[in-house]
Scaffold this motif. Structure first.
Motif, PDB file in Angstrom:
ATOM      1  N   LYS A 107      12.281  67.622  58.559  1.00  0.00           N
ATOM      2  CA  LYS A 107      13.450  66.819  58.240  1.00  0.00           C
ATOM      3  C   LYS A 107      13.997  66.205  59.516  1.00  0.00           C
ATOM      4  O   LYS A 107      14.140  66.880  60.534  1.00  0.00           O
ATOM      5  CB  LYS A 107      14.530  67.671  57.565  1.00  0.00           C
ATOM      6  CG  LYS A 107      14.128  68.212  56.200  1.00  0.00           C
ATOM      7  CD  LYS A 107      15.270  69.003  55.573  1.00  0.00           C
ATOM      8  CE  LYS A 107      14.877  69.532  54.202  1.00  0.00           C
ATOM      9  NZ  LYS A 107      15.991  70.324  53.578  1.00  0.00           N
ATOM     10  N   ALA A 108      14.307  64.916  59.446  1.00  0.00           N
ATOM     11  CA  ALA A 108      14.794  64.217  60.623  1.00  0.00           C
ATOM     12  C   ALA A 108      16.221  64.649  60.949  1.00  0.00           C
ATOM     13  O   ALA A 108      17.067  64.786  60.069  1.00  0.00           O
ATOM     14  CB  ALA A 108      14.759  62.704  60.391  1.00  0.00           C
ATOM     15  N   LEU A 109      16.478  64.888  62.237  1.00  0.00           N
ATOM     16  CA  LEU A 109      17.815  65.222  62.712  1.00  0.00           C
ATOM     17  C   LEU A 109      18.395  63.983  63.387  1.00  0.00           C
ATOM     18  O   LEU A 109      17.829  63.470  64.348  1.00  0.00           O
ATOM     19  CB  LEU A 109      17.757  66.396  63.695  1.00  0.00           C
ATOM     20  CG  LEU A 109      17.236  67.717  63.125  1.00  0.00           C
ATOM     21  CD1 LEU A 109      17.121  68.746  64.239  1.00  0.00           C
ATOM     22  CD2 LEU A 109      18.157  68.227  62.029  1.00  0.00           C
ATOM     23  N   ILE A 110      19.513  63.505  62.869  1.00  0.00           N
ATOM     24  CA  ILE A 110      20.107  62.269  63.360  1.00  0.00           C
ATOM     25  C   ILE A 110      21.329  62.600  64.207  1.00  0.00           C
ATOM     26  O   ILE A 110      22.198  63.367  63.793  1.00  0.00           O
ATOM     27  CB  ILE A 110      20.522  61.346  62.198  1.00  0.00           C
ATOM     28  CG1 ILE A 110      19.288  61.002  61.353  1.00  0.00           C
ATOM     29  CG2 ILE A 110      21.172  60.078  62.728  1.00  0.00           C
ATOM     30  CD1 ILE A 110      19.617  60.198  60.117  1.00  0.00           C
ATOM     31  N   THR A 111      21.389  62.034  65.413  1.00  0.00           N
ATOM     32  CA  THR A 111      22.542  62.212  66.290  1.00  0.00           C
ATOM     33  C   THR A 111      23.255  60.875  66.444  1.00  0.00           C
ATOM     34  O   THR A 111      22.609  59.837  66.609  1.00  0.00           O
ATOM     35  CB  THR A 111      22.107  62.713  67.676  1.00  0.00           C
ATOM     36  OG1 THR A 111      21.154  61.801  68.234  1.00  0.00           O
ATOM     37  CG2 THR A 111      21.457  64.078  67.567  1.00  0.00           C
ATOM     38  N   ARG A 112      24.568  60.919  66.393  1.00  0.00           N
ATOM     39  CA  ARG A 112      25.371  59.700  66.503  1.00  0.00           C
ATOM     40  C   ARG A 112      25.927  59.489  67.902  1.00  0.00           C
ATOM     41  O   ARG A 112      26.380  58.403  68.230  1.00  0.00           O
ATOM     42  CB  ARG A 112      26.531  59.759  65.504  1.00  0.00           C
ATOM     43  CG  ARG A 112      26.096  59.919  64.049  1.00  0.00           C
ATOM     44  CD  ARG A 112      25.318  58.726  63.573  1.00  0.00           C
ATOM     45  NE  ARG A 112      24.997  58.837  62.143  1.00  0.00           N
ATOM     46  CZ  ARG A 112      24.251  57.956  61.498  1.00  0.00           C
ATOM     47  NH1 ARG A 112      23.726  56.941  62.134  1.00  0.00           N
ATOM     48  NH2 ARG A 112      24.010  58.114  60.192  1.00  0.00           N
ATOM     49  N   GLY A 113      25.931  60.525  68.718  1.00  0.00           N
ATOM     50  CA  GLY A 113      26.542  60.421  70.037  1.00  0.00           C
ATOM     51  C   GLY A 113      25.547  60.036  71.107  1.00  0.00           C
ATOM     52  O   GLY A 113      24.369  59.791  70.832  1.00  0.00           O
ATOM     53  N   PRO A 114      26.002  59.974  72.356  1.00  0.00           N
ATOM     54  CA  PRO A 114      25.127  59.646  73.487  1.00  0.00           C
ATOM     55  C   PRO A 114      24.040  60.697  73.665  1.00  0.00           C
ATOM     56  O   PRO A 114      24.218  61.855  73.311  1.00  0.00           O
ATOM     57  CB  PRO A 114      26.088  59.634  74.689  1.00  0.00           C
ATOM     58  CG  PRO A 114      27.453  59.495  74.098  1.00  0.00           C
ATOM     59  CD  PRO A 114      27.405  60.181  72.770  1.00  0.00           C
ATOM     60  N   VAL A 174      23.485  68.498  76.957  1.00  0.00           N
ATOM     61  CA  VAL A 174      22.422  69.358  76.419  1.00  0.00           C
ATOM     62  C   VAL A 174      21.264  68.515  75.900  1.00  0.00           C
ATOM     63  O   VAL A 174      20.092  68.823  76.141  1.00  0.00           O
ATOM     64  CB  VAL A 174      22.989  70.255  75.294  1.00  0.00           C
ATOM     65  CG1 VAL A 174      21.867  71.030  74.607  1.00  0.00           C
ATOM     66  CG2 VAL A 174      24.016  71.228  75.858  1.00  0.00           C
ATOM     67  N   LEU A 175      21.585  67.433  75.207  1.00  0.00           N
ATOM     68  CA  LEU A 175      20.534  66.534  74.702  1.00  0.00           C
ATOM     69  C   LEU A 175      19.743  65.912  75.839  1.00  0.00           C
ATOM     70  O   LEU A 175      18.518  65.784  75.762  1.00  0.00           O
ATOM     71  CB  LEU A 175      21.159  65.429  73.845  1.00  0.00           C
ATOM     72  CG  LEU A 175      21.511  65.782  72.403  1.00  0.00           C
ATOM     73  CD1 LEU A 175      22.257  64.619  71.759  1.00  0.00           C
ATOM     74  CD2 LEU A 175      20.257  66.105  71.609  1.00  0.00           C
ATOM     75  N   GLY A 176      20.436  65.518  76.892  1.00  0.00           N
ATOM     76  CA  GLY A 176      19.763  64.869  78.011  1.00  0.00           C
ATOM     77  C   GLY A 176      18.784  65.776  78.736  1.00  0.00           C
ATOM     78  O   GLY A 176      17.822  65.297  79.338  1.00  0.00           O
ATOM     79  N   ARG A 177      19.022  67.075  78.670  1.00  0.00           N
ATOM     80  CA  ARG A 177      18.148  68.038  79.345  1.00  0.00           C
ATOM     81  C   ARG A 177      17.245  68.789  78.374  1.00  0.00           C
ATOM     82  O   ARG A 177      16.646  69.792  78.741  1.00  0.00           O
ATOM     83  CB  ARG A 177      18.994  69.046  80.127  1.00  0.00           C
ATOM     84  CG  ARG A 177      19.655  68.484  81.370  1.00  0.00           C
ATOM     85  CD  ARG A 177      20.474  69.551  82.092  1.00  0.00           C
ATOM     86  NE  ARG A 177      19.718  70.790  82.269  1.00  0.00           N
ATOM     87  CZ  ARG A 177      18.875  71.005  83.272  1.00  0.00           C
ATOM     88  NH1 ARG A 177      18.679  70.055  84.178  1.00  0.00           N
ATOM     89  NH2 ARG A 177      18.243  72.158  83.377  1.00  0.00           N
ATOM     90  N   ALA A 178      17.139  68.303  77.143  1.00  0.00           N
ATOM     91  CA  ALA A 178      16.423  69.043  76.097  1.00  0.00           C
ATOM     92  C   ALA A 178      14.973  69.328  76.488  1.00  0.00           C
ATOM     93  O   ALA A 178      14.496  70.456  76.339  1.00  0.00           O
ATOM     94  CB  ALA A 178      16.481  68.279  74.783  1.00  0.00           C
ATOM     95  N   ARG A 179      14.263  68.325  76.971  1.00  0.00           N
ATOM     96  CA  ARG A 179      12.833  68.513  77.267  1.00  0.00           C
ATOM     97  C   ARG A 179      12.633  69.398  78.491  1.00  0.00           C
ATOM     98  O   ARG A 179      11.751  70.272  78.492  1.00  0.00           O
ATOM     99  CB  ARG A 179      12.167  67.157  77.464  1.00  0.00           C
ATOM    100  CG  ARG A 179      12.172  66.317  76.188  1.00  0.00           C
ATOM    101  CD  ARG A 179      11.568  64.944  76.394  1.00  0.00           C
ATOM    102  NE  ARG A 179      11.643  64.157  75.168  1.00  0.00           N
ATOM    103  CZ  ARG A 179      11.198  62.905  75.045  1.00  0.00           C
ATOM    104  NH1 ARG A 179      10.646  62.302  76.090  1.00  0.00           N
ATOM    105  NH2 ARG A 179      11.314  62.268  73.893  1.00  0.00           N
TER     106      ARG A 179
END
Length: 215
Positions: A107-114, A174-179
């Protein structure tokens, strides 16, 4: 007569360490899709949501304490401080859980923020200016009513900024450092690495011949 055993056709060509290589990631276009990136991004999205809860809990408690102090009524603190603590505990539990297992990607996870800390800071800075302009319009009226009104106005502004930081900057970082974080956890968590090794052994691109990595 010795018979050689044929190499299994579905055995992965490259090892997990090959796909996790930072050098391979650097020479690959950052937007190029891969299974590893899909897993890391999905896990990062879930972790970002829980990080917002962890950061938002103290803001909620602080809002309750501020309201009680300014109003002289302890009801807000008695309600919001425990709620803030519960939010932090739930956030920590969810944060640790999603980071220790492979996420579902059906299932696709959609983020609305930066998607990065820089983007989050930029958005919050813009909103802070807008909110500051609105607060400034009410400042003369508050000053005419006394220092208490000014304190409430300024305190409310600070709390709104804190909430923006908790809900936008923290998750976007957190998103920016996910990988990068995913790579480090695979190297330090035997459980996560074992799950990834099992996934590598069975995963095949359902739409083409895409490779498992890079990250």
């Amino acid at each position: 007569m010795t018979h050689s055993i044929p190499f299994p056709a579905d055995t992965p060509v490259h090892s997990l360490d090959h796909w996790l290589s930072p050098e391979l990631a650097r020479v690959s276009p950052p937007d190029a899709p891969s299974r590893l990136r899909e897993l890391a991004d999905a896990q990062g999205t879930l972790a970002a949501g829980w990080s917002g809860a962890i950061a938002g809990g103290p803001v909620l408690a602080l809002a309750g304490a501020f309201t009680s102090v300014m109003s002289g009524n302890p009801a807000a603190a008695l309600v919001l401080v425990p709620l803030g603590a519960i939010l932090v505990l739930l956030g920590l539990f969810g944060w640790k859980r999603v980071r220790s297992v492979l996420p579902r990607t059906d299932k696709a996870l959609i983020t609305r923020g930066p998607g990065s800390a820089r983007g989050g800071i930029g958005m919050v800075s813009f909103l802070a200016v807008v909110l500051g302009g609105i607060i400034y319009l009410y400042l003369p009226s508050a000053m005419a009513k006394g220092a208490g009104e000014v304190t409430i106005l300024v305190g409310s502004y600070v709390l709104m900024l804190a909430l923006l930081v908790a809900c936008i900057i923290v998750p976007s970082a957190v998103l920016g450092r996910a990988r990068e974080s995913f790579r480090l956890r695979v190297q330090t968590s035997p459980r996560l690495r074992r799950a990834l090794e099992e996934d590598l052994a069975v995963w095949r691109d359902p739409y083409g011949n895409a490779a498992y990595g890079p990250l």
